[in-house]
Write a protein that holds these residues in place. Structure first.
Motif, PDB file in Angstrom:
ATOM      1  N   GLY A  67       0.234  -2.668 -17.431  1.00 32.18           N
ATOM      2  CA  GLY A  67       0.560  -2.600 -18.853  1.00 32.18           C
ATOM      3  C   GLY A  67       0.165  -3.868 -19.589  1.00 32.18           C
ATOM      4  O   GLY A  67      -0.358  -3.820 -20.702  1.00 32.18           O
ATOM      5  N   LYS A  68       0.391  -5.019 -18.945  1.00 35.28           N
ATOM      6  CA  LYS A  68       0.001  -6.300 -19.555  1.00 35.28           C
ATOM      7  C   LYS A  68      -1.513  -6.394 -19.691  1.00 35.28           C
ATOM      8  O   LYS A  68      -2.029  -6.907 -20.686  1.00 35.28           O
ATOM      9  N   ALA A  69      -2.234  -5.875 -18.703  1.00 35.45           N
ATOM     10  CA  ALA A  69      -3.706  -5.873 -18.772  1.00 35.45           C
ATOM     11  C   ALA A  69      -4.176  -4.989 -19.926  1.00 35.45           C
ATOM     12  O   ALA A  69      -5.118  -5.337 -20.652  1.00 35.45           O
ATOM     13  N   ALA A  70      -3.510  -3.855 -20.115  1.00 38.34           N
ATOM     14  CA  ALA A  70      -3.871  -2.959 -21.222  1.00 38.34           C
ATOM     15  C   ALA A  70      -3.579  -3.626 -22.567  1.00 38.34           C
ATOM     16  O   ALA A  70      -4.379  -3.511 -23.506  1.00 38.34           O
ATOM     17  N   LEU A  71      -2.448  -4.326 -22.659  1.00 36.99           N
ATOM     18  CA  LEU A  71      -2.129  -5.037 -23.900  1.00 36.99           C
ATOM     19  C   LEU A  71      -3.197  -6.061 -24.236  1.00 36.99           C
ATOM     20  O   LEU A  71      -3.605  -6.194 -25.394  1.00 36.99           O
ATOM     21  N   GLU A  72      -3.649  -6.776 -23.219  1.00 41.77           N
ATOM     22  CA  GLU A  72      -4.697  -7.774 -23.441  1.00 41.77           C
ATOM     23  C   GLU A  72      -6.001  -7.103 -23.867  1.00 41.77           C
ATOM     24  O   GLU A  72      -6.664  -7.537 -24.799  1.00 41.77           O
ATOM     25  N   ARG A  73      -6.331  -6.017 -23.187  1.00 38.32           N
ATOM     26  CA  ARG A  73      -7.590  -5.319 -23.484  1.00 38.32           C
ATOM     27  C   ARG A  73      -7.602  -4.748 -24.901  1.00 38.32           C
ATOM     28  O   ARG A  73      -8.634  -4.732 -25.566  1.00 38.32           O
ATOM     29  N   PHE A  74      -6.452  -4.257 -25.358  1.00 39.35           N
ATOM     30  CA  PHE A  74      -6.386  -3.610 -26.664  1.00 39.35           C
ATOM     31  C   PHE A  74      -5.772  -4.491 -27.748  1.00 39.35           C
ATOM     32  O   PHE A  74      -5.411  -4.002 -28.817  1.00 39.35           O
ATOM     33  N   GLU A  75      -5.701  -5.790 -27.506  1.00 39.73           N
ATOM     34  CA  GLU A  75      -5.162  -6.722 -28.493  1.00 39.73           C
ATOM     35  C   GLU A  75      -5.996  -6.594 -29.776  1.00 39.73           C
ATOM     36  O   GLU A  75      -7.226  -6.547 -29.723  1.00 39.73           O
ATOM     37  N   PRO A  76      -5.345  -6.475 -30.937  1.00 43.56           N
ATOM     38  CA  PRO A  76      -6.058  -6.179 -32.185  1.00 43.56           C
ATOM     39  C   PRO A  76      -7.217  -7.112 -32.528  1.00 43.56           C
ATOM     40  O   PRO A  76      -8.296  -6.639 -32.914  1.00 43.56           O
ATOM     41  N   THR A  77      -7.031  -8.426 -32.433  1.00 42.43           N
ATOM     42  CA  THR A  77      -8.127  -9.316 -32.831  1.00 42.43           C
ATOM     43  C   THR A  77      -9.295  -9.211 -31.850  1.00 42.43           C
ATOM     44  O   THR A  77     -10.453  -9.355 -32.247  1.00 42.43           O
ATOM     45  N   ARG A  78      -9.004  -8.939 -30.601  1.00 41.75           N
ATOM     46  CA  ARG A  78     -10.074  -8.729 -29.614  1.00 41.75           C
ATOM     47  C   ARG A  78     -10.853  -7.451 -29.942  1.00 41.75           C
ATOM     48  O   ARG A  78     -12.079  -7.444 -29.926  1.00 41.75           O
ATOM     49  N   ARG A  79     -10.122  -6.378 -30.254  1.00 38.40           N
ATOM     50  CA  ARG A  79     -10.790  -5.116 -30.612  1.00 38.40           C
ATOM     51  C   ARG A  79     -11.635  -5.283 -31.870  1.00 38.40           C
ATOM     52  O   ARG A  79     -12.734  -4.733 -31.972  1.00 38.40           O
ATOM     53  N   PHE A  80     -11.113  -6.059 -32.823  1.00 42.26           N
ATOM     54  CA  PHE A  80     -11.855  -6.301 -34.061  1.00 42.26           C
ATOM     55  C   PHE A  80     -13.153  -7.052 -33.765  1.00 42.26           C
ATOM     56  O   PHE A  80     -14.221  -6.692 -34.268  1.00 42.26           O
ATOM     57  N   ALA A  81     -13.077  -8.092 -32.939  1.00 42.27           N
ATOM     58  CA  ALA A  81     -14.274  -8.867 -32.587  1.00 42.27           C
ATOM     59  C   ALA A  81     -15.293  -7.981 -31.884  1.00 42.27           C
ATOM     60  O   ALA A  81     -16.500  -8.065 -32.166  1.00 42.27           O
ATOM     61  N   GLU A  82     -14.824  -7.114 -30.992  1.00 42.63           N
ATOM     62  CA  GLU A  82     -15.735  -6.191 -30.302  1.00 42.63           C
ATOM     63  C   GLU A  82     -16.358  -5.211 -31.289  1.00 42.63           C
ATOM     64  O   GLU A  82     -17.544  -4.902 -31.210  1.00 42.63           O
ATOM     65  N   MET A  83     -15.561  -4.744 -32.244  1.00 42.19           N
ATOM     66  CA  MET A  83     -16.065  -3.819 -33.258  1.00 42.19           C
ATOM     67  C   MET A  83     -17.130  -4.504 -34.117  1.00 42.19           C
ATOM     68  O   MET A  83     -18.187  -3.928 -34.384  1.00 42.19           O
ATOM     69  N   LEU A  84     -16.872  -5.759 -34.528  1.00 40.78           N
ATOM     70  CA  LEU A  84     -17.834  -6.483 -35.367  1.00 40.78           C
ATOM     71  C   LEU A  84     -19.175  -6.679 -34.673  1.00 40.78           C
ATOM     72  O   LEU A  84     -20.221  -6.662 -35.324  1.00 40.78           O
ATOM     73  N   ARG A  85     -19.136  -6.879 -33.350  1.00 41.75           N
ATOM     74  CA  ARG A  85     -20.390  -7.064 -32.605  1.00 41.75           C
ATOM     75  C   ARG A  85     -21.297  -5.844 -32.717  1.00 41.75           C
ATOM     76  O   ARG A  85     -22.515  -5.968 -32.648  1.00 41.75           O
ATOM     77  N   ASP A  86     -20.682  -4.663 -32.897  1.00 43.24           N
ATOM     78  CA  ASP A  86     -21.454  -3.424 -32.973  1.00 43.24           C
ATOM     79  C   ASP A  86     -21.777  -2.991 -34.399  1.00 43.24           C
ATOM     80  O   ASP A  86     -22.418  -1.973 -34.603  1.00 43.24           O
TER      81      ASP A  86
END
Length: 164
Positions: A67-86
């Protein structure tokens, strides 16, 4: 924490409005998938002659390593940075405009965001998109939340700061 407290916290999240499941079902899904562990707690107030099916089953919940790994993977600012790259490079400015406008007290309406983005090249290059595209993407990654108006969330403020 007690499962009822966990359900109350889930119920309070603005993202729950995007879900077709209630807080109890979502917590059960997290338990079934291994992201959260449920630990039964004995109920001391039950009469000794109570049948097992009549006794309340209380339990606490705790986030597992998965669950902690999923929280890290789906952390909002991380998802945003990944989205911006695309995304096309000009989209970052449009996201910043929307986040900045919605960070003001009272938030912003869709019409206000549309007005703020009016004439922005991101709406026409490399393809035609509308302000609702940026609103939807920001809501999906947790940067904006609807609360009578579009409001920038705490992670959204971090996203805005990262754009610069």
């Amino acid at each position: 924490m007690p499962y009822r407290e966990a359900e109350a916290r889930i119920d309070a999240r603005p993202e729950l409005g995007l879900s077709t499941q209630n807080a109890h079902a979502l917590l059960r899904i997290m338990i079934d998938c291994g992201g959260v562990e449920a630990v039964e707690v004995p109920e001391p107030d039950c009469p000794p002659d109570a049948r097992p099916e009549d006794m309340p089953v209380g339990y606490t919940v705790e986030t597992t390593a998965a669950g902690k790994a999923a929280l890290e993977r789906f952390e909002p600012t991380r998802r945003f940075a990944e989205m911006l790259r695309d995304e096309p490079s000009g989209y970052a400015r449009a996201y910043a405009t929307a986040l900045g406008l919605c960070a003001e007290s009272g938030g912003a309406t869709k019409a206000a965001i549309e007005h703020a983005l009016e004439g922005d090249p991101a709406l026409s290059m490399p393809k035609r998109v509308y302000a609702s595209y940026f609103i939807s993407k920001l809501e999906t990654v947790g940067g904006l939340a609807w609360d009578g108006s579009w409001k920038t969330t705490k992670p959204g403020r971090q996203m805005l700061a990262a754009i610069g």
